[in-house]
Design an enzyme around this catalytic site. Structure first.
Site, PDB file in Angstrom:
ATOM      1  N   ASN A 260       0.853  -1.180   0.000  1.00 33.01           N
ATOM      2  CA  ASN A 260       0.000   0.000   0.000  1.00 33.01           C
ATOM      3  C   ASN A 260       0.895   1.237   0.000  1.00 33.01           C
ATOM      4  O   ASN A 260       1.688   1.437   0.924  1.00 33.01           O
ATOM      5  CB  ASN A 260      -0.906  -0.016   1.240  1.00 33.01           C
ATOM      6  CG  ASN A 260      -1.916   1.114   1.238  1.00 33.01           C
ATOM      7  OD1 ASN A 260      -1.598   2.251   0.904  1.00 33.01           O
ATOM      8  ND2 ASN A 260      -3.137   0.811   1.643  1.00 33.01           N
TER       9      ASN A 260
ATOM     10  N   HIS B  84      -5.535   3.487  -1.531  1.00 33.09           N
ATOM     11  CA  HIS B  84      -6.823   3.736  -0.873  1.00 33.09           C
ATOM     12  C   HIS B  84      -7.123   5.233  -0.980  1.00 33.09           C
ATOM     13  O   HIS B  84      -6.880   5.994  -0.044  1.00 33.09           O
ATOM     14  CB  HIS B  84      -6.748   3.303   0.599  1.00 33.09           C
ATOM     15  CG  HIS B  84      -8.067   3.338   1.305  1.00 33.09           C
ATOM     16  ND1 HIS B  84      -8.403   2.425   2.279  1.00 33.09           N
ATOM     17  CD2 HIS B  84      -9.137   4.165   1.192  1.00 33.09           C
ATOM     18  CE1 HIS B  84      -9.619   2.705   2.741  1.00 33.09           C
ATOM     19  NE2 HIS B  84     -10.071   3.766   2.097  1.00 33.09           N
TER      20      HIS B  84
ATOM     21  N   GLU C 101      -8.792   0.236  -2.963  1.00 34.64           N
ATOM     22  CA  GLU C 101      -9.735   0.032  -1.872  1.00 34.64           C
ATOM     23  C   GLU C 101     -10.351   1.355  -1.442  1.00 34.64           C
ATOM     24  O   GLU C 101      -9.751   2.417  -1.609  1.00 34.64           O
ATOM     25  CB  GLU C 101      -9.059  -0.657  -0.683  1.00 34.64           C
ATOM     26  CG  GLU C 101      -7.854   0.052  -0.114  1.00 34.64           C
ATOM     27  CD  GLU C 101      -7.187  -0.736   0.996  1.00 34.64           C
ATOM     28  OE1 GLU C 101      -7.190  -1.982   0.934  1.00 34.64           O
ATOM     29  OE2 GLU C 101      -6.658  -0.105   1.925  1.00 34.64           O
TER      30      GLU C 101
ATOM     31  N   HIS D 181       1.615   1.130   6.063  1.00 35.49           N
ATOM     32  CA  HIS D 181       2.215   1.987   7.088  1.00 35.49           C
ATOM     33  C   HIS D 181       3.479   1.368   7.682  1.00 35.49           C
ATOM     34  O   HIS D 181       4.537   2.014   7.708  1.00 35.49           O
ATOM     35  CB  HIS D 181       1.193   2.270   8.190  1.00 35.49           C
ATOM     36  CG  HIS D 181       1.693   3.217   9.231  1.00 35.49           C
ATOM     37  ND1 HIS D 181       1.713   4.576   9.056  1.00 35.49           N
ATOM     38  CD2 HIS D 181       2.210   2.984  10.466  1.00 35.49           C
ATOM     39  CE1 HIS D 181       2.216   5.155  10.136  1.00 35.49           C
ATOM     40  NE2 HIS D 181       2.532   4.216  11.006  1.00 35.49           N
TER      41      HIS D 181
ATOM     42  N   ARG E 100      -9.071   8.693  -0.895  1.00 37.23           N
ATOM     43  CA  ARG E 100     -10.200   9.231  -0.142  1.00 37.23           C
ATOM     44  C   ARG E 100     -10.684  10.510  -0.823  1.00 37.23           C
ATOM     45  O   ARG E 100      -9.930  11.132  -1.564  1.00 37.23           O
ATOM     46  CB  ARG E 100      -9.798   9.461   1.309  1.00 37.23           C
ATOM     47  CG  ARG E 100      -9.642   8.139   2.071  1.00 37.23           C
ATOM     48  CD  ARG E 100      -9.352   8.365   3.539  1.00 37.23           C
ATOM     49  NE  ARG E 100      -9.544   7.142   4.308  1.00 37.23           N
ATOM     50  CZ  ARG E 100      -8.619   6.200   4.464  1.00 37.23           C
ATOM     51  NH1 ARG E 100      -7.439   6.342   3.895  1.00 37.23           N
ATOM     52  NH2 ARG E 100      -8.871   5.109   5.181  1.00 37.23           N
TER      53      ARG E 100
ATOM     54  N   HIS F 245      -3.849  11.860   0.504  1.00 41.71           N
ATOM     55  CA  HIS F 245      -2.626  11.116   0.155  1.00 41.71           C
ATOM     56  C   HIS F 245      -2.695  10.723  -1.316  1.00 41.71           C
ATOM     57  O   HIS F 245      -2.281  11.479  -2.174  1.00 41.71           O
ATOM     58  CB  HIS F 245      -2.356   9.944   1.107  1.00 41.71           C
ATOM     59  CG  HIS F 245      -3.582   9.237   1.614  1.00 41.71           C
ATOM     60  ND1 HIS F 245      -4.475   8.593   0.792  1.00 41.71           N
ATOM     61  CD2 HIS F 245      -4.039   9.084   2.886  1.00 41.71           C
ATOM     62  CE1 HIS F 245      -5.438   8.052   1.533  1.00 41.71           C
ATOM     63  NE2 HIS F 245      -5.210   8.339   2.799  1.00 41.71           N
TER      64      HIS F 245
ATOM     65  N   HIS G 275      -4.195  -4.505   7.770  1.00 35.03           N
ATOM     66  CA  HIS G 275      -4.263  -3.452   8.779  1.00 35.03           C
ATOM     67  C   HIS G 275      -3.355  -3.802   9.953  1.00 35.03           C
ATOM     68  O   HIS G 275      -3.573  -4.770  10.670  1.00 35.03           O
ATOM     69  CB  HIS G 275      -5.681  -3.191   9.286  1.00 35.03           C
ATOM     70  CG  HIS G 275      -5.851  -1.774   9.782  1.00 35.03           C
ATOM     71  ND1 HIS G 275      -6.243  -0.734   8.973  1.00 35.03           N
ATOM     72  CD2 HIS G 275      -5.627  -1.219  10.991  1.00 35.03           C
ATOM     73  CE1 HIS G 275      -6.279   0.389   9.668  1.00 35.03           C
ATOM     74  NE2 HIS G 275      -5.897   0.113  10.903  1.00 35.03           N
TER      75      HIS G 275
ATOM     76  N   ARG H 270       4.810  18.498   0.866  1.00 40.75           N
ATOM     77  CA  ARG H 270       5.588  19.629   0.355  1.00 40.75           C
ATOM     78  C   ARG H 270       5.156  20.089  -1.032  1.00 40.75           C
ATOM     79  O   ARG H 270       5.741  21.021  -1.589  1.00 40.75           O
ATOM     80  CB  ARG H 270       7.080  19.234   0.300  1.00 40.75           C
ATOM     81  CG  ARG H 270       7.756  19.144   1.647  1.00 40.75           C
ATOM     82  CD  ARG H 270       7.974  20.513   2.271  1.00 40.75           C
ATOM     83  NE  ARG H 270       8.897  21.326   1.503  1.00 40.75           N
ATOM     84  CZ  ARG H 270      10.213  21.350   1.686  1.00 40.75           C
ATOM     85  NH1 ARG H 270      10.768  20.567   2.603  1.00 40.75           N
ATOM     86  NH2 ARG H 270      10.978  22.143   0.960  1.00 40.75           N
TER      87      ARG H 270
END
Length: 237
Positions: free
Chosen positions: A7, A43, A70, A214, A45, A50, A190, A18
Site C-alpha cells: 500500500n 486507498h 480500496e 504503514h 479518499r 494522500h 491493517h 511539500r
C-alpha cells in the site's frame, strides 16, 4: 502462496506534504514491483489527502503486477474504479473523515447495497473483496452478496499479538476456515508488520494476499525499500 501487495498511501502523504512530486509515487510503485512486491494497493479518499485520483489512472498505465484499489463505494470512488478497472476492488466502509479504516462491513445490515455494488463491479471483470471483521456471520453475508474474497481486518489481531498471540489469532482462524468453506478467497490487512505477519501466515496458510503500507514504509526508513520488501516476503514464504 500469499501475495504481498504494498500500500503506497504513505508515499503519497509524504509527497503531498511539500507539494511537487518528491517522492514520485509512480516510480516508487514501479520500484516496489521491481523489488519483488506482487501487487500495489491504493486507498484514495475524497479529500485526496494522500493518493490522488489521478494517481490511480497513471498507475494503471504502468503497473505489471496486481492492482488493488480500496475504499468506500460512494459516487466518485465508484466512477474511479469503473474507469480504471483494477484487478481487484476492496470495499471498505470508512467514513469521509476517518484517519484510517477502523471496522469491517456489517454485511447483514448492508446486504442489499453490497449485492448491487458487487454485481456492478463484477460485470466489468473486477474481482471484489469485502473488508470484514473476523466473524462468520459477516463472512457468510459477504458470500451471499456475491463477493469473490473477504479481507480480514487485522488491527485487533495486531493489538493483542504481543500479549497473547494464540488468543489474538483464534477468531481469524475460524473466520478464514468459514471463508474457505464458502469458496471465498481470503485477504488480510491493517497493522500487519514484521513481527506479527509470519504467525498469521503460519496459522492461516491459505491466505491469498496481505496488503501492508504503514509499517512497511516505516521499516523502509531504516532498512531501505528493497531490503524491506524482501524481509516481508520472507515472512510470507
Amino acid at each position: 502462496m500469499t501475495r504481498l501487495s504494498v500500500n503506497i498511501n504513505k508515499i503519497a502523504t509524504l509527497r503531498n506534504a511539500r507539494g511537487g512530486n518528491n517522492p514520485d509515487v509512480i516510480k516508487v510503485a514501479l520500484d516496489c514491483e521491481r523489488f519483488g512486491a506482487e501487487g500495489i494497493t491504493i486507498h484514495p479518499r475524497p479529500d485526496e489527502r494522500h493518493i490522488r485520483y489521478q494517481d490511480a489512472y497513471e498507475l494503471k498505465k504502468v503497473l505489471t503486477t496486481e492492482f488493488n484499489i480500496e475504499g468506500n463505494p460512494e459516487g466518485s470512488f465508484i466512477k474511479l474504479v469503473e474507469d480504471v478497472k483494477p484487478h481487484q476492488v476492496t470495499l471498505v466502509p470508512d467514513a469521509v473523515d476517518a484517519i484510517t479504516s477502523n471496522a469491517g462491513w456489517d454485511t447483514i445490515k448492508h446486504q442489499a447495497f453490497l449485492k448491487e455494488t458487487i454485481s456492478n463491479f463484477k460485470r466489468l471483470g473486477i474481482r471484489v473483496s469485502v473488508f470484514v471483521d473476523p466473524h462468520p456471520k459477516f463472512i457468510e453475508a459477504a458470500a451471499t452478496a456475491g463477493a469473490d474474497r473477504v479481507e480480514l481486518y487485522t488491527e485487533p489481531y495486531a493489538s493483542k499479538f504481543h500479549s497473547n498471540k494464540t488468543e489474538a489469532v483464534k477468531d481469524y482462524i475460524q473466520a478464514a476456515k468459514c471463508a474457505k468453506e464458502l469458496g471465498l478467497g481470503i485477504n488480510a490487512g491493517h497493522d500487519l508488520d514484521l513481527f506479527n505477519l509470519n504467525y498469521l501466515k503460519t496459522e492461516i496458510p491459505f491466505l491469498d494476499e496481505v496488503s501492508i503500507g504503514h509499517a512497511l514504509v516505516c521499516d523502509a526508513l531504516y532498512y531501505g525499500l528493497e531490503n524491506t520488501i524482501q524481509l516481508y516476503l520472507r515472512q510470507l514464504k
